[in-house]
Design a protein around this motif. Sequence first.
Motif, PDB file in Angstrom:
ATOM      1  N   GLY A   8      -3.457   0.998   3.764  1.00 28.42           N
ATOM      2  CA  GLY A   8      -3.542   2.109   4.708  1.00 28.42           C
ATOM      3  C   GLY A   8      -4.991   2.570   4.739  1.00 28.42           C
ATOM      4  N   VAL A   9      -5.405   3.151   5.838  1.00 27.05           N
ATOM      5  CA  VAL A   9      -6.780   3.655   5.954  1.00 27.05           C
ATOM      6  C   VAL A   9      -6.724   5.177   6.018  1.00 27.05           C
ATOM      7  N   GLY A  10      -7.504   5.827   5.166  1.00 27.74           N
ATOM      8  CA  GLY A  10      -7.530   7.297   5.172  1.00 27.74           C
ATOM      9  C   GLY A  10      -8.498   7.826   6.225  1.00 27.74           C
ATOM     10  N   THR A  61       0.842  -1.198   0.000  1.00 25.93           N
ATOM     11  CA  THR A  61       0.000   0.000   0.000  1.00 25.93           C
ATOM     12  C   THR A  61       0.877   1.247   0.000  1.00 25.93           C
ATOM     13  N   GLY A  62       0.337   2.330  -0.479  1.00 25.46           N
ATOM     14  CA  GLY A  62       1.019   3.606  -0.347  1.00 25.46           C
ATOM     15  C   GLY A  62       0.687   4.234   0.999  1.00 25.46           C
ATOM     16  N   GLY A  63       1.221   5.412   1.234  1.00 24.85           N
ATOM     17  CA  GLY A  63       0.907   6.138   2.467  1.00 24.85           C
ATOM     18  C   GLY A  63       1.970   5.960   3.530  1.00 24.85           C
ATOM     19  N   ARG A  64       1.861   6.780   4.573  1.00 22.57           N
ATOM     20  CA  ARG A  64       2.883   6.804   5.633  1.00 22.57           C
ATOM     21  C   ARG A  64       2.945   5.491   6.397  1.00 22.57           C
ATOM     22  N   ARG A 117      -5.652   8.227 -10.395  1.00 21.39           N
ATOM     23  CA  ARG A 117      -5.038   7.082  -9.717  1.00 21.39           C
ATOM     24  C   ARG A 117      -5.462   5.774 -10.373  1.00 21.39           C
ATOM     25  N   LYS A 163      -7.056   9.054  12.440  1.00 18.96           N
ATOM     26  CA  LYS A 163      -7.665   7.827  11.912  1.00 18.96           C
ATOM     27  C   LYS A 163      -8.708   7.255  12.869  1.00 18.96           C
ATOM     28  N   HIS A 204     -11.146   5.860   3.293  1.00 14.42           N
ATOM     29  CA  HIS A 204     -10.740   5.247   2.024  1.00 14.42           C
ATOM     30  C   HIS A 204      -9.652   4.209   2.267  1.00 14.42           C
ATOM     31  N   ASN A 206       3.731   5.649  -5.351  1.00 13.37           N
ATOM     32  CA  ASN A 206       3.861   4.679  -4.264  1.00 13.37           C
ATOM     33  C   ASN A 206       5.056   3.761  -4.477  1.00 13.37           C
ATOM     34  N   ASP A 250      -2.781   0.291  -4.929  1.00 18.78           N
ATOM     35  CA  ASP A 250      -3.136   1.473  -5.722  1.00 18.78           C
ATOM     36  C   ASP A 250      -1.874   2.234  -6.082  1.00 18.78           C
TER      37      ASP A 250
HETATM   38  O1  LIG Z   1      -1.767   6.244  -2.489  1.00 19.03           O
HETATM   39  C1  LIG Z   1      -2.190   6.434  -1.382  1.00 19.03           C
HETATM   40  O2  LIG Z   1      -2.190   7.528  -0.878  1.00 19.03           O
HETATM   41  C2  LIG Z   1      -2.769   5.292  -0.654  1.00 19.03           C
HETATM   42  O3  LIG Z   1      -2.433   4.030  -0.964  1.00 19.03           O
HETATM   43  C3  LIG Z   1      -3.815   5.544   0.360  1.00 19.03           C
HETATM   44  O4  LIG Z   1      -4.881   4.653   0.315  1.00 19.03           O
HETATM   45  C4  LIG Z   1      -3.149   5.522   1.730  1.00 19.03           C
HETATM   46  O5  LIG Z   1      -2.762   4.219   2.087  1.00 19.03           O
HETATM   47  C5  LIG Z   1      -4.064   6.083   2.791  1.00 19.03           C
HETATM   48  O6  LIG Z   1      -4.427   7.387   2.409  1.00 19.03           O
HETATM   49  C6  LIG Z   1      -3.419   6.123   4.157  1.00 19.03           C
HETATM   50  O7  LIG Z   1      -2.265   6.914   4.075  1.00 19.03           O
HETATM   51  P1  LIG Z   1      -1.415   7.252   5.370  1.00 19.03           P
HETATM   52  O8  LIG Z   1      -0.894   5.957   5.915  1.00 19.03           O
HETATM   53  O9  LIG Z   1      -0.351   8.189   4.866  1.00 19.03           O
HETATM   54  O10 LIG Z   1      -2.333   7.964   6.294  1.00 19.03           O
END
Ligand SMILES: O=C(O)[C@H](O)[C@@H](O)[C@H](O)[C@H](O)COP(=O)(O)O
Length: 261
Positions: free
Chosen positions: A152-154, A43-46, A189, A212, A158, A87, A75
């Motif tokens: 990751g959960v937004g 997954t992307g994100g922090r 995306r 979150k 999302h 990502n 994604d």
């Molecule tokens: O491309 C992206 O931005 C993601 O894959 C997105 O779904 C991400 O996982 C969430 O927004 C959580 O992101 P954080 O872990 O940064 O809060």
Amino acid sequence: MSRAPQLVVHRDKELMAQAAAARLITRVVDAQASRGSASVVLTGGRNGNGLLAALAAAPARDAVDWGRIDLWWGDERFLPDGDPERNVTQARAALLDAVPLDPERVHAMPASDGPHGTDVDTAAAAYAEELARAAGPTDHGGVPEFDVLMLGVGPDTHVASLFPELPAVRETERTVVGVHGAPKPPPTRVTLTLPAIRAAREVWLLAAGEDKAEAAAIALSGAGEIQAPAAGAYGRARTLWLLDSAAASQLPRSMYPPASA
Ligand SMILES: O=C(O)[C@H](O)[C@@H](O)[C@H](O)[C@H](O)COP(=O)(O)O
């Protein structure tokens, strides 16, 4: 199928990342021992990148046979190859460049300057074909059997690039779609759909931080997946929410075992 999620709550996001990295190493080593290879969706994100960085720093990372692992993405931000916001670029910096992967088994999602140009829908269809080619006769719905799919959960619930109420989260047939007008930048995306996510054996949702807390509470309280996409993300064998105590702060204490936080 296990729609009922299990929750594990860690003290803070660093510990969460380290524990999730250790968990992933074990899962991959087990899969490689039983089937010869493993398949993981990143997954992307922090939080996802935090896990990869913790994995890079874990001495046990050498227990993984990196040449026998397929990496896919849940994604991607549809940007040019090498863009720092992609990502895959961030995953390479956090871990992938430091381990001996087989480049043929690193299945990055298409970039906006690739063979499909800026046509994100064609790019998404091409990734769906790549997944279908990797799927075996006993696999489910046109995707290979993923051992672990991480998300990751937004703050708006999302997951991947499935945002509340947008068309992608309503998709019931295709495994990968293009996303236009995402509320989180960049707006364009590529994403796996819920049917593709649900073909995974294990789905792990990662959520850390106070921003979150509401999303976790909504998704885990029986919300519908169109309004709260994280509620629709579950695995065939297991669904695991990995949280830190801030992200779990609005959940009833009875939802997770006493020893886990
Ligand atoms: O491309 C992206 O931005 C993601 O894959 C997105 O779904 C991400 O996982 C969430 O927004 C959580 O992101 P954080 O872990 O940064 O809060």
